[in-house]
Design a protein around this motif. Structure first.
Motif, PDB file in Angstrom:
ATOM      1  N   ALA A 166       6.951  10.071  -1.920  1.00  0.00           N
ATOM      2  CA  ALA A 166       5.572   9.718  -2.282  1.00  0.00           C
ATOM      3  C   ALA A 166       4.926   8.834  -1.226  1.00  0.00           C
ATOM      4  CB  ALA A 166       5.548   9.022  -3.640  1.00  0.00           C
ATOM      5  N   VAL A 167       5.663   7.839  -0.723  1.00  0.00           N
ATOM      6  CA  VAL A 167       5.103   6.913   0.263  1.00  0.00           C
ATOM      7  C   VAL A 167       4.793   7.644   1.568  1.00  0.00           C
ATOM      8  CG1 VAL A 167       5.569   4.848   1.642  1.00  0.00           C
ATOM      9  CG2 VAL A 167       6.227   4.904  -0.756  1.00  0.00           C
ATOM     10  N   PHE A 221       1.632  -3.779  -2.044  1.00  0.00           N
ATOM     11  CA  PHE A 221       2.423  -3.321  -3.186  1.00  0.00           C
ATOM     12  C   PHE A 221       1.567  -2.482  -4.134  1.00  0.00           C
ATOM     13  CE2 PHE A 221       5.170  -6.474  -1.470  1.00  0.00           C
ATOM     14  CZ  PHE A 221       6.441  -6.147  -1.889  1.00  0.00           C
ATOM     15  N   ILE A 222       0.333  -2.878  -4.340  1.00  0.00           N
ATOM     16  CA  ILE A 222      -0.560  -2.107  -5.220  1.00  0.00           C
ATOM     17  C   ILE A 222      -0.715  -0.681  -4.694  1.00  0.00           C
ATOM     18  CG2 ILE A 222      -2.947  -1.853  -6.015  1.00  0.00           C
ATOM     19  CD1 ILE A 222      -3.086  -4.926  -6.152  1.00  0.00           C
ATOM     20  N   VAL A 223      -0.977  -0.550  -3.391  1.00  0.00           N
ATOM     21  CA  VAL A 223      -1.175   0.777  -2.794  1.00  0.00           C
ATOM     22  C   VAL A 223       0.065   1.651  -2.978  1.00  0.00           C
ATOM     23  CG1 VAL A 223      -1.437   2.027  -0.612  1.00  0.00           C
ATOM     24  CG2 VAL A 223      -2.908   0.066  -1.116  1.00  0.00           C
ATOM     25  N   TYR A 281       0.795   5.175  -5.342  1.00  0.00           N
ATOM     26  CA  TYR A 281       1.376   6.424  -4.846  1.00  0.00           C
ATOM     27  C   TYR A 281       2.613   6.833  -5.633  1.00  0.00           C
ATOM     28  CZ  TYR A 281      -1.376   7.349  -0.632  1.00  0.00           C
ATOM     29  OH  TYR A 281      -2.383   7.695   0.230  1.00  0.00           O
ATOM     30  N   THR A 282       3.488   5.879  -5.929  1.00  0.00           N
ATOM     31  CA  THR A 282       4.812   6.239  -6.449  1.00  0.00           C
ATOM     32  C   THR A 282       4.893   6.362  -7.967  1.00  0.00           C
ATOM     33  OG1 THR A 282       5.447   3.890  -6.364  1.00  0.00           O
ATOM     34  CG2 THR A 282       6.020   5.250  -4.472  1.00  0.00           C
ATOM     35  N   ILE A 283       4.408   5.365  -8.702  1.00  0.00           N
ATOM     36  CA  ILE A 283       4.648   5.344 -10.155  1.00  0.00           C
ATOM     37  C   ILE A 283       4.025   6.547 -10.871  1.00  0.00           C
ATOM     38  CG2 ILE A 283       4.303   4.049 -12.295  1.00  0.00           C
ATOM     39  CD1 ILE A 283       4.616   1.475 -10.661  1.00  0.00           C
ATOM     40  N   PRO A 284       2.739   6.866 -10.648  1.00  0.00           N
ATOM     41  CA  PRO A 284       2.191   8.058 -11.317  1.00  0.00           C
ATOM     42  C   PRO A 284       2.876   9.347 -10.865  1.00  0.00           C
ATOM     43  CG  PRO A 284       0.424   6.641 -10.514  1.00  0.00           C
ATOM     44  CD  PRO A 284       1.691   6.137  -9.902  1.00  0.00           C
ATOM     45  N   PHE A 285       3.173   9.449  -9.570  1.00  0.00           N
ATOM     46  CA  PHE A 285       3.831  10.655  -9.038  1.00  0.00           C
ATOM     47  C   PHE A 285       5.183  10.865  -9.704  1.00  0.00           C
ATOM     48  CE2 PHE A 285       6.739  12.563  -5.906  1.00  0.00           C
ATOM     49  CZ  PHE A 285       6.109  13.783  -5.717  1.00  0.00           C
ATOM     50  N   CYS A 302      12.105   2.967 -12.016  1.00  0.00           N
ATOM     51  CA  CYS A 302      12.435   1.622 -11.536  1.00  0.00           C
ATOM     52  C   CYS A 302      13.055   1.675 -10.136  1.00  0.00           C
ATOM     53  CB  CYS A 302      13.380   0.922 -12.509  1.00  0.00           C
ATOM     54  SG  CYS A 302      12.577   0.375 -14.032  1.00  0.00           S
ATOM     55  N   PHE A 303      13.870   2.701  -9.886  1.00  0.00           N
ATOM     56  CA  PHE A 303      14.404   2.878  -8.538  1.00  0.00           C
ATOM     57  C   PHE A 303      13.264   3.127  -7.554  1.00  0.00           C
ATOM     58  CE2 PHE A 303      15.788   5.899  -5.213  1.00  0.00           C
ATOM     59  CZ  PHE A 303      16.654   5.073  -4.526  1.00  0.00           C
ATOM     60  N   GLY A 304      12.273   3.921  -7.969  1.00  0.00           N
ATOM     61  CA  GLY A 304      11.104   4.171  -7.126  1.00  0.00           C
ATOM     62  C   GLY A 304      10.323   2.898  -6.840  1.00  0.00           C
ATOM     63  N   ILE A 305      10.250   1.997  -7.819  1.00  0.00           N
ATOM     64  CA  ILE A 305       9.577   0.709  -7.619  1.00  0.00           C
ATOM     65  C   ILE A 305      10.317  -0.115  -6.566  1.00  0.00           C
ATOM     66  CG2 ILE A 305       9.100  -1.519  -8.735  1.00  0.00           C
ATOM     67  CD1 ILE A 305       8.449   0.080 -11.296  1.00  0.00           C
ATOM     68  N   PHE A 306      11.655  -0.134  -6.658  1.00  0.00           N
ATOM     69  CA  PHE A 306      12.464  -0.837  -5.658  1.00  0.00           C
ATOM     70  C   PHE A 306      12.187  -0.276  -4.265  1.00  0.00           C
ATOM     71  CE2 PHE A 306      16.223  -0.573  -2.964  1.00  0.00           C
ATOM     72  CZ  PHE A 306      16.557  -1.917  -2.817  1.00  0.00           C
ATOM     73  N   ALA A 307      12.198   1.054  -4.135  1.00  0.00           N
ATOM     74  CA  ALA A 307      11.993   1.689  -2.833  1.00  0.00           C
ATOM     75  C   ALA A 307      10.580   1.441  -2.309  1.00  0.00           C
ATOM     76  CB  ALA A 307      12.264   3.189  -2.940  1.00  0.00           C
ATOM     77  N   ALA A 308       9.579   1.492  -3.192  1.00  0.00           N
ATOM     78  CA  ALA A 308       8.196   1.235  -2.777  1.00  0.00           C
ATOM     79  C   ALA A 308       8.046  -0.196  -2.270  1.00  0.00           C
ATOM     80  CB  ALA A 308       7.239   1.493  -3.941  1.00  0.00           C
TER      81      ALA A 308
END
Length: 242
Positions: A64-65, A105-107, A111-115, A148-154
């Motif tokens: 996503a990023v 972080f917002i940007v 990208y990541t959470i909704p995707f 949550c893993f995606g949040i860590f990576a973002a």
């Protein structure tokens, strides 16, 4: 703190409005990944292998990023310096450091959470194997683990924006080392547990749902605070003129 968040949101909107191309890429990736994952569902959710586990990690860790337009991405700026050119430009403006960090972080979370959420939702709708292996409550917890893993990576990608002093050779070496570590770690995980990483998260979600939810959320929240602190220290240390 609320004022900082409002200012960071206002700043993030400029990049998001200029990222139509990135969001179109996200939609394309969503369709492509749905096709691949749903087709491979019998192997991902039932049998599993190291290659498919690595694919899932990449999907929730980086895809996503990397859909962001090139001008906003981490890239080679000059010999020995990799950073986000857009972030470097923002550093020259009279913007409070906390606002600047929060906006990154917002940007990335937009990208990541909704995707990831839509990807997981459509996988459950389209994959009979996913529905067979996980009742809806279990699948919700399973989804939360990977979000949550995606949040860590973002957060990791956000913290990288200030830049790194590294050569092409160093970048290649680190890439090879990380690849070997991931492949080796996943192989050992398969050998010792007798299951894939994806199936193991399904087991966690099924047997200990409440504990898994609490730990996943705590780790995600803690990682955000850690990456923000790391990014703040990195900004202070970076010298773009050497």
């Amino acid at each position: 703190m609320m004022n900082h968040f409002k200012e960071a949101l206002w700043l993030a909107k400029f990049e998001l409005k200029a990222s139509i191309q990135g969001f179109l890429s996200l939609l394309l990736f969503l369709a492509l990944l749905l096709f691949i994952i749903v087709t491979a569902s019998p192997f991902i959710f039932v049998e599993g292998n190291v290659g498919l586990d690595l694919l899932v990690i990449l999907v929730f860790g980086a895809f996503a990023v990397y859909c962001k337009p090139k001008e906003f991405q981490y890239q080679k700026v000059e010999d020995g310096l990799w950073a986000s050119p857009y972030f470097m430009n923002l550093l020259q403006l009279p913007i409070p450091k906390k606002v600047l960090i929060q906006s990154r972080f917002i940007v990335n979370f937009v990208y990541t959470i909704p995707f990831h959420s839509f990807l997981l939702l459509f996988i459950y709708i389209l994959s009979p194997e996913a529905r067979q292996e996980a009742p809806i409550g279990t699948y919700f917890v399973f989804s939360l683990i990977w979000i949550c893993f995606g949040i860590f990576a973002a957060g990791l990608f956000s913290a990288s924006d200030p830049g790194d002093k590294i050569t092409i050779v160093g970048m290649i070496i680190w890439g090879v080392v990380l690849f070997i570590v991931f492949i080796g770690g996943l192989t050992l995980f398969h050998l010792f547990t007798g299951m894939s990483l994806v199936h193991a998260t399904l087991v966690l979600a099924s047997k200990w749902p409440l504990l898994t939810v609490v730990i996943s959320l705590l780790l995600a929240i803690t990682s955000v605070f850690y990456w923000k602190s790391y990014m703040s220290r990195k900004i202070e240390k970076m010298d773009y003129f050497k």
